[in-house]
Design a protein around this motif. Structure first.
Motif, PDB file in Angstrom:
ATOM      1  N   GLN A 166      11.528   6.517 -11.823  1.00 16.31           N
ATOM      2  CA  GLN A 166      10.885   7.362 -11.099  1.00 16.31           C
ATOM      3  C   GLN A 166       9.456   6.967 -10.625  1.00 16.31           C
ATOM      4  O   GLN A 166       9.053   6.956  -9.361  1.00 16.31           O
ATOM      5  CB  GLN A 166      11.077   8.815 -11.610  1.00 16.31           C
ATOM      6  N   MET A 167       8.653   6.526 -11.701  1.00 17.68           N
ATOM      7  CA  MET A 167       7.532   6.077 -11.430  1.00 17.68           C
ATOM      8  C   MET A 167       7.544   4.703 -10.679  1.00 17.68           C
ATOM      9  O   MET A 167       6.572   4.518  -9.612  1.00 17.68           O
ATOM     10  CB  MET A 167       6.763   5.549 -13.045  1.00 17.68           C
ATOM     11  N   GLU A 168       8.548   3.657 -10.885  1.00 22.76           N
ATOM     12  CA  GLU A 168       8.976   2.751 -10.133  1.00 22.76           C
ATOM     13  C   GLU A 168       9.033   3.068  -8.427  1.00 22.76           C
ATOM     14  O   GLU A 168       8.425   2.224  -7.587  1.00 22.76           O
ATOM     15  CB  GLU A 168      10.053   1.866 -10.576  1.00 22.76           C
ATOM     16  N   GLU A 169       9.690   4.178  -8.289  1.00 19.87           N
ATOM     17  CA  GLU A 169      10.031   4.574  -7.049  1.00 19.87           C
ATOM     18  C   GLU A 169       8.631   4.968  -6.254  1.00 19.87           C
ATOM     19  O   GLU A 169       8.601   4.570  -4.974  1.00 19.87           O
ATOM     20  CB  GLU A 169      10.927   5.551  -6.917  1.00 19.87           C
ATOM     21  N   VAL A 170       7.963   5.776  -6.935  1.00 27.02           N
ATOM     22  CA  VAL A 170       6.607   6.004  -6.289  1.00 27.02           C
ATOM     23  C   VAL A 170       5.584   4.841  -6.138  1.00 27.02           C
ATOM     24  O   VAL A 170       5.042   4.716  -5.293  1.00 27.02           O
ATOM     25  CB  VAL A 170       5.754   6.840  -7.167  1.00 27.02           C
ATOM     26  N   VAL A 171       5.628   4.002  -7.235  1.00 25.02           N
ATOM     27  CA  VAL A 171       4.670   2.692  -7.129  1.00 25.02           C
ATOM     28  C   VAL A 171       5.218   1.872  -5.709  1.00 25.02           C
ATOM     29  O   VAL A 171       4.366   1.225  -5.091  1.00 25.02           O
ATOM     30  CB  VAL A 171       4.672   1.915  -8.338  1.00 25.02           C
ATOM     31  N   ALA A 172       6.426   1.851  -5.634  1.00 28.13           N
ATOM     32  CA  ALA A 172       7.133   1.053  -4.276  1.00 28.13           C
ATOM     33  C   ALA A 172       6.652   1.580  -3.063  1.00 28.13           C
ATOM     34  O   ALA A 172       6.628   0.747  -2.046  1.00 28.13           O
ATOM     35  CB  ALA A 172       8.455   1.000  -4.555  1.00 28.13           C
ATOM     36  N   THR A 173       6.005   2.716  -2.969  1.00 30.06           N
ATOM     37  CA  THR A 173       5.427   3.324  -1.863  1.00 30.06           C
ATOM     38  C   THR A 173       4.188   2.717  -1.238  1.00 30.06           C
ATOM     39  O   THR A 173       3.830   2.931  -0.168  1.00 30.06           O
ATOM     40  CB  THR A 173       5.286   4.859  -1.740  1.00 30.06           C
ATOM     41  N   GLY A 174       3.664   2.123  -2.341  1.00 27.47           N
ATOM     42  CA  GLY A 174       2.249   1.420  -1.875  1.00 27.47           C
ATOM     43  C   GLY A 174       1.039   2.421  -2.102  1.00 27.47           C
ATOM     44  O   GLY A 174      -0.060   2.120  -1.877  1.00 27.47           O
ATOM     45  N   VAL A 175       1.303   3.769  -2.275  1.00 29.30           N
ATOM     46  CA  VAL A 175       0.408   4.980  -2.563  1.00 29.30           C
ATOM     47  C   VAL A 175      -0.298   4.527  -3.911  1.00 29.30           C
ATOM     48  O   VAL A 175       0.200   4.443  -4.928  1.00 29.30           O
ATOM     49  CB  VAL A 175       1.027   6.136  -2.362  1.00 29.30           C
ATOM     50  N   GLN A 176      -1.666   4.674  -4.001  1.00 31.15           N
ATOM     51  CA  GLN A 176      -2.504   4.471  -5.267  1.00 31.15           C
ATOM     52  C   GLN A 176      -2.081   5.827  -6.095  1.00 31.15           C
ATOM     53  O   GLN A 176      -2.372   6.949  -5.550  1.00 31.15           O
ATOM     54  CB  GLN A 176      -3.731   4.451  -4.953  1.00 31.15           C
ATOM     55  N   ILE A 177      -1.707   5.571  -7.264  1.00 32.42           N
ATOM     56  CA  ILE A 177      -1.142   6.436  -8.298  1.00 32.42           C
ATOM     57  C   ILE A 177      -2.172   6.454  -9.466  1.00 32.42           C
ATOM     58  O   ILE A 177      -2.162   5.454 -10.027  1.00 32.42           O
ATOM     59  CB  ILE A 177       0.177   6.438  -8.576  1.00 32.42           C
ATOM     60  N   ASP A 178      -2.912   7.427  -9.457  1.00 30.98           N
ATOM     61  CA  ASP A 178      -3.799   7.321 -10.730  1.00 30.98           C
ATOM     62  C   ASP A 178      -3.501   8.061 -12.082  1.00 30.98           C
ATOM     63  O   ASP A 178      -3.931   7.812 -13.117  1.00 30.98           O
ATOM     64  CB  ASP A 178      -5.214   7.936 -10.412  1.00 30.98           C
ATOM     65  N   VAL A 179      -2.445   8.710 -12.150  1.00 26.65           N
ATOM     66  CA  VAL A 179      -2.212   9.756 -13.194  1.00 26.65           C
ATOM     67  C   VAL A 179      -0.867  10.075 -13.303  1.00 26.65           C
ATOM     68  O   VAL A 179       0.054  10.399 -12.388  1.00 26.65           O
ATOM     69  CB  VAL A 179      -3.071  11.003 -13.677  1.00 26.65           C
ATOM     70  N   ASN A 180      -0.267  10.281 -14.546  1.00 29.59           N
ATOM     71  CA  ASN A 180       1.301  10.713 -14.793  1.00 29.59           C
ATOM     72  C   ASN A 180       0.972  11.811 -15.999  1.00 29.59           C
ATOM     73  O   ASN A 180       0.549  11.396 -17.190  1.00 29.59           O
ATOM     74  CB  ASN A 180       2.228   9.775 -15.159  1.00 29.59           C
ATOM     75  N   GLU A 181       1.151  13.092 -15.538  1.00 26.52           N
ATOM     76  CA  GLU A 181       1.032  14.032 -16.811  1.00 26.52           C
ATOM     77  C   GLU A 181       2.529  14.214 -17.564  1.00 26.52           C
ATOM     78  O   GLU A 181       3.372  14.688 -16.946  1.00 26.52           O
ATOM     79  CB  GLU A 181       0.656  15.184 -16.177  1.00 26.52           C
ATOM     80  N   MET A 182       2.320  14.007 -18.861  1.00 24.28           N
ATOM     81  CA  MET A 182       3.788  14.104 -19.618  1.00 24.28           C
ATOM     82  C   MET A 182       3.414  14.755 -20.733  1.00 24.28           C
ATOM     83  O   MET A 182       2.377  14.669 -21.296  1.00 24.28           O
ATOM     84  CB  MET A 182       4.034  12.755 -19.961  1.00 24.28           C
ATOM     85  N   SER A 183       4.501  15.512 -21.443  1.00 25.29           N
ATOM     86  CA  SER A 183       4.548  15.930 -22.747  1.00 25.29           C
ATOM     87  C   SER A 183       4.320  14.956 -23.522  1.00 25.29           C
ATOM     88  O   SER A 183       5.154  13.929 -23.690  1.00 25.29           O
ATOM     89  CB  SER A 183       5.771  16.662 -22.996  1.00 25.29           C
ATOM     90  N   SER A 205      -3.402   6.387 -15.604  1.00 21.88           N
ATOM     91  CA  SER A 205      -3.609   7.182 -16.783  1.00 21.88           C
ATOM     92  C   SER A 205      -2.672   8.056 -17.332  1.00 21.88           C
ATOM     93  O   SER A 205      -1.896   8.683 -16.352  1.00 21.88           O
ATOM     94  CB  SER A 205      -4.998   7.815 -16.649  1.00 21.88           C
ATOM     95  N   ILE A 206      -2.604   8.576 -18.511  1.00 21.19           N
ATOM     96  CA  ILE A 206      -1.806   9.577 -19.056  1.00 21.19           C
ATOM     97  C   ILE A 206      -2.584  10.843 -19.558  1.00 21.19           C
ATOM     98  O   ILE A 206      -3.219  10.593 -20.276  1.00 21.19           O
ATOM     99  CB  ILE A 206      -0.767   9.045 -19.980  1.00 21.19           C
TER     100      ILE A 206
END
Length: 348
Positions: A166-183, A205-206
């Motif tokens: 799912q992160m790969e799908e988001v990164v493929a959009t080209g939008v800058q993603i700075d953080v994933n919040e995870m348990s 960042s996590i």
């Protein structure tokens, strides 16, 4: 209080993030007075904690309202994170503006998609047949988030509870993603296998949520029978333990879980610190962790948690905790969705 850059942004966040889910009161956590919220938020800022995590769904928006009231006059000192549910992503701007109104702010520092967009995740947020028939897409959601950033309504874009694919799908959009919040905590280590390495590779960042596993790693519960049913509905516990709130249909890892907690308590006693402090220090020792999200209902809890952020445990202690929690990891596996059956996950 140690601070780090959030991903590729220019935002510095503290090693501890204040979890604001209880703010505003609600069925899950019980009543929470605005006076207590004010005291915790102001004390956190005084102690160097600048990061606060809320969401539109927390207590039906009351968490955002309570946080906004507490930060009145202190906005420039805080990093405010909020989240939008996946079912609302046809209209991201409308929901962002609604969150900002509740917060009483003209911008958010970080805006996240609360869960991935897939059938199972969307069904948790809505029963609207039209949305279920035609859910939003990742491309649609993140294009709107990027527009909000360009408009200045948000400073940074993130995601919450996103797996490797799912992160790969988001990164493929080209939008800058700075953080994933995870348990992530001593007994919830699923992200170590694939998610943490991917985030490191792409400078995402996590922020770890559930730092104390809803009180379990704070030593609140001596036995599994002490855990309230509504806080025992994850795969850590047997299906029967949740009494109608569990939906994973698995046997759990209760024996291994409480053996790990007992050992953790012994280690903390030997080090003359609180078990919660040891659990937090272990999280922050991991090089892939930027911040850990911890709830603090009052100033005493807050101060103890903040003190833990400056503790440095040895490599040997870290390795020992890794070993004692390994049996739990072996049973729960590398699936970070702790609330669905391991073969039926919202995170992949």
């Amino acid at each position: 209080m140690k601070k780090q850059k959030l991903g590729k942004s220019d935002i510095d966040i503290s090693a501890m993030t204040v979890g604001c889910w209880p703010f505003g009161g609600g069925e899950y956590w019980g009543e929470q007075s605005q006076n207590d919220v004010d005291n915790v938020v102001h004390a956190a800022l005084d102690l160097g904690v600048n990061t606060f995590d809320t969401a539109e769904m927390y207590n039906e928006g009351e968490s955002e309202r309570a946080l906004g009231k507490a930060l009145k006059g202190h906005r420039n000192d805080a990093v405010v994170i909020s989240k939008i549910g996946p079912s609302n992503c046809h209209h991201v701007r409308d929901h962002c503006l609604a969150s900002l109104k509740r917060l009483g702010m003209d911008y958010m520092d970080v805006y996240m998609l609360h869960w991935p967009i897939n059938k199972l995740a969307v069904e948790h947020f809505t029963s609207d047949k039209s949305i279920l028939a035609e859910p939003p897409t990742i491309e649609e959601a993140y294009a709107q988030l990027n527009d909000l950033k360009k408009e200045g309504l948000i400073r940074s874009i993130g995601m919450s509870n996103f797996g490797r694919k799912q992160m790969e799908e988001v990164v493929a959009t080209g939008v800058q993603i700075d953080v994933n919040e995870m348990s992530y905590n001593v007994v919830s280590r699923a992200i170590e296998a694939e998610i943490a390495p991917y985030c490191t590779k792409y400078n995402i960042s996590i922020i770890g949520s559930m730092g104390l596993q809803q009180g379990l790693l704070a030593g609140i519960y001596k036995t599994v029978d002490d855990v309230p049913p509504h806080q025992a509905h994850s795969r850590h516990f047997s299906q029967e333990r949740g009494k109608g709130t569990s939906r994973h249909y698995e046997e759990g890892a209760e024996k291994e879980l409480f053996e790990a907690v007992d050992r953790l308590r012994q280690i903390a006693d030997d080090l003359h610190i609180h078990i919660a402090q040891l659990a937090i220090a272990w999280i922050l020792k991991k090089p892939f962790m930027t911040s850990t999200l911890v709830g603090s209902r009052n100033i005493n809890e807050l101060k103890m948690n903040v003190d833990a952020c400056s503790l440095e445990i040895s490599d040997e202690t870290e390795a020992l905790i890794d070993r004692i929690s390994q049996p739990v990891l072996d049973i729960l596996g590398n699936n970070p969705d702790y609330y669905e059956h391991s073969s039926k996950s919202r995170i992949f």
